[in-house]
Every structure is written in structure tokens, then in C-alpha cells.
Scaffold this active site. Structure first.
Site, PDB file in Angstrom:
ATOM      1  N   CYS A  77      -6.203   7.410   3.921  1.00 39.75           N
ATOM      2  CA  CYS A  77      -5.448   7.516   2.666  1.00 39.75           C
ATOM      3  C   CYS A  77      -5.720   8.851   1.958  1.00 39.75           C
ATOM      4  CB  CYS A  77      -5.730   6.300   1.792  1.00 39.75           C
ATOM      5  SG  CYS A  77      -4.421   6.018   0.589  1.00 39.75           S
ATOM      6  N   ARG A 106       2.278  12.677  -0.724  1.00 41.45           N
ATOM      7  CA  ARG A 106       1.337  11.909  -1.537  1.00 41.45           C
ATOM      8  C   ARG A 106       2.085  10.820  -2.327  1.00 41.45           C
ATOM      9  NH1 ARG A 106      -1.200  13.846  -6.641  1.00 41.45           N
ATOM     10  NH2 ARG A 106      -2.971  12.459  -6.855  1.00 41.45           N
ATOM     11  N   HIS A 176      -6.169   1.548   4.891  1.00 36.60           N
ATOM     12  CA  HIS A 176      -7.620   1.445   4.680  1.00 36.60           C
ATOM     13  C   HIS A 176      -8.257   0.385   5.574  1.00 36.60           C
ATOM     14  CE1 HIS A 176      -7.808   3.695   0.812  1.00 36.60           C
ATOM     15  NE2 HIS A 176      -6.588   3.226   0.638  1.00 36.60           N
ATOM     16  N   GLU A 178     -11.197   0.169   6.397  1.00 33.59           N
ATOM     17  CA  GLU A 178     -12.550  -0.083   5.873  1.00 33.59           C
ATOM     18  C   GLU A 178     -12.571  -1.251   4.891  1.00 33.59           C
ATOM     19  OE1 GLU A 178     -10.634   2.463   5.215  1.00 33.59           O
ATOM     20  OE2 GLU A 178     -10.724   3.017   3.091  1.00 33.59           O
TER      21      GLU A 178
HETATM   22  N1  GLN Z   1      -2.791   8.195  -4.102  1.00 28.10           N
HETATM   23  C1  GLN Z   1      -4.100   8.650  -3.802  1.00 28.10           C
HETATM   24  C2  GLN Z   1      -4.159  10.169  -3.733  1.00 28.10           C
HETATM   25  O1  GLN Z   1      -3.225  10.840  -3.875  1.00 28.10           O
HETATM   26  C3  GLN Z   1      -4.596   8.076  -2.497  1.00 28.10           C
HETATM   27  C4  GLN Z   1      -4.792   6.593  -2.639  1.00 28.10           C
HETATM   28  C5  GLN Z   1      -5.859   6.004  -1.779  1.00 28.10           C
HETATM   29  O2  GLN Z   1      -6.698   6.683  -1.171  1.00 28.10           O
HETATM   30  N2  GLN Z   1      -5.853   4.705  -1.759  1.00 28.10           N
HETATM   31  O3  GLN Z   1      -5.205  10.706  -3.544  1.00 28.10           O
END
Ligand code: GLN
Length: 211
Positions: A77, A106, A176, A178
Site C-alpha cells: 500500500c 494514490r 495488506h 500483514e
Molecule cells: N492512502 C495512503 C497513502 O497515500 C496509503 C494507505 C495505506 O497504506 N493503507 O499513503
């Protein structure tokens, strides 16, 4: 020995997953802690905060050099955003660590409330689909020629979006693993690390296989 960039984000969860699949781990907050690593995880969290903290902790350039020199890395992410060479919809001029020849969008799946979970097949991960947890997640808008797409998911309009990629020793997911207790993506990363020839700490120099 796998480092976990420990400036912000879900550091503990990655550490736990890595140790459950047999890795030794080290939290990385300063440049000395990069020495001797076989790989590093860039966790999920908030990419602008993480990159700003990396710069203030003097880690941004050393991380760039290490990854350029062949240090294996897995970003989930926000970590995917950090590994991307190009970001759209970032804050103006948002710097990244880079290394992955991808353009990442993003917050592509929408706002925090539009976060979702979805089962998805992932190339290289045997067995049932991976349970993907997408929290204000990015998607990969485009990939360079050396990048392998490992997983895709449909966006709200039904279009397939790239959410897992690999380029050599660099792995990234929009989701994720994790957070789910499913350790197969971390196992996959450890296999990537084991398959890699290693890295030289001299910037820009890769060790040849067997060195
Ligand atoms: N939206 C977050 C960012 O731009 C990422 C979100 C996440 O890691 N769950 O960094």
C-alpha cells in the site's frame, strides 16, 4: 535478516508476519540499520508522512542507493507508493524511494470509507485466493517492460486494475496481507529474497550471482 522500515505505519504487523515465516527481522530507523539486510519491507501507512520522515531521518537517499544496488524490497500500500518511480495524485512533487518502474495512482479506489476487502488470485501464490484488504489503496496505472503483474482486481466501474507487481527483487501490493494472518505473500517475498544474488552496499553496484 529482513528490515522493516519503522517510521510510521503497520510495522508491528509486518514484523510478526515475517517472523512467522521464519525470517529474522530488524526495525530500520537510521542508516546504520540498513547494513547487512537481505531485504526490507516498506509498510502500509501514509506515504507522504513516511517519505518526509525518511528524509528527516537521513534514510531517503541511503534507501534509494540500497534498492538501486539490489536490496530486495516489499512494499504494501503506502510502501508500494514509496517503491514506485512515478506517482499520480500525490502531493505536489511527492518524492519516492523508487526502483519499481511503475506509475502508481494514490488513493485510486477512493476515500477511506470506500476501503474494501476482496479475494483475488495472485500469480506465484498457490492455493486459495489471497484475501486482499484495500485501505484507501493505490492501484498501478502503468508498468514498464521489466515489471510482472501478479494480481488485478476490478474497480467500481468494473475495469481491471493492477494491484500486485514484481520487478526482480522488488515486490509491491496495493493491499495488506500483514493484516489478514495469511502468510503466503510474506513467504513469497522471502523466496524472492533467497533467489536474489544479494546486494552491494556500494551505490549502483549489484553483486553478480554467486558472489
Ligand atoms: N492512502 C495512503 C497513502 O497515500 C496509503 C494507505 C495505506 O497504506 N493503507 O499513503
Amino acid at each position: 535478516m529482513i528490515g522493516v522500515l519503522a517510521l510510521q505505519g503497520d510495522v508491528r504487523e509486518h514484523r510478526r508476519a515475517l517472523e512467522s515465516v521464519g525470517a529474522r527481522t530488524r526495525l530500520v530507523r537510521c542508516v546504520e540499520e540498513l547494513a547487512g539486510l537481505d531485504g526490507i519491507v516498506l509498510p502500509g501507512g501514509e506515504s507522504t508522512t513516511m517519505v518526509n520522515l525518511a528524509a528527516s531521518f537521513g534514510l531517503l537517499d541511503p534507501l534509494r542507493h540500497a534498492i538501486h544496488a539490489g536490496l530486495a524490497a516489499y512494499g504494501s500500500c503506502a510502501g508500494m507508493i514509496l517503491l514506485a518511480d512515478r506517482v499520480c495524485d500525490g502531493v505536489p512533487g511527492q518524492p519516492t524511494v523508487g526502483g519499481l518502474d511503475i506509475t502508481v495512482r494514490r488513493n485510486a479506489f477512493g476515500r477511506q470509507v470506500e476501503s474494501f476487502e476482496r479475494d483475488l488470485p495472485m500469480t506465484g501464490v498457490a492455493g486459495p485466493p489471497v484475501h486482499g484488504v484495500f485501505i484507501r489503496a493505490p492501484w498501478v496505472e502503468s508498468v514498464g517492460p521489466g515489471v510482472v503483474v501478479l494480481a488485478q482486481v476490478s474497480d467500481p466501474s468494473g475495469a481491471d486494475r493492477i494491484v500486485a507487481v514484481q520487478q526482480g527483487a522488488l515486490l509491491a501490493t496495493s493491499f495488506h496481507p500483514e493484516l489478514t494472518g495469511d502468510l503466503r505473500v510474506h513467504e513469497y517475498f522471502l523466496n524472492v529474497v533467497r533467489a536474489e544474488p544479494g546486494w552491494s552496499q556500494a551505490p549502483g553496484r549489484r553483486l553478480s550471482k554467486g558472489a
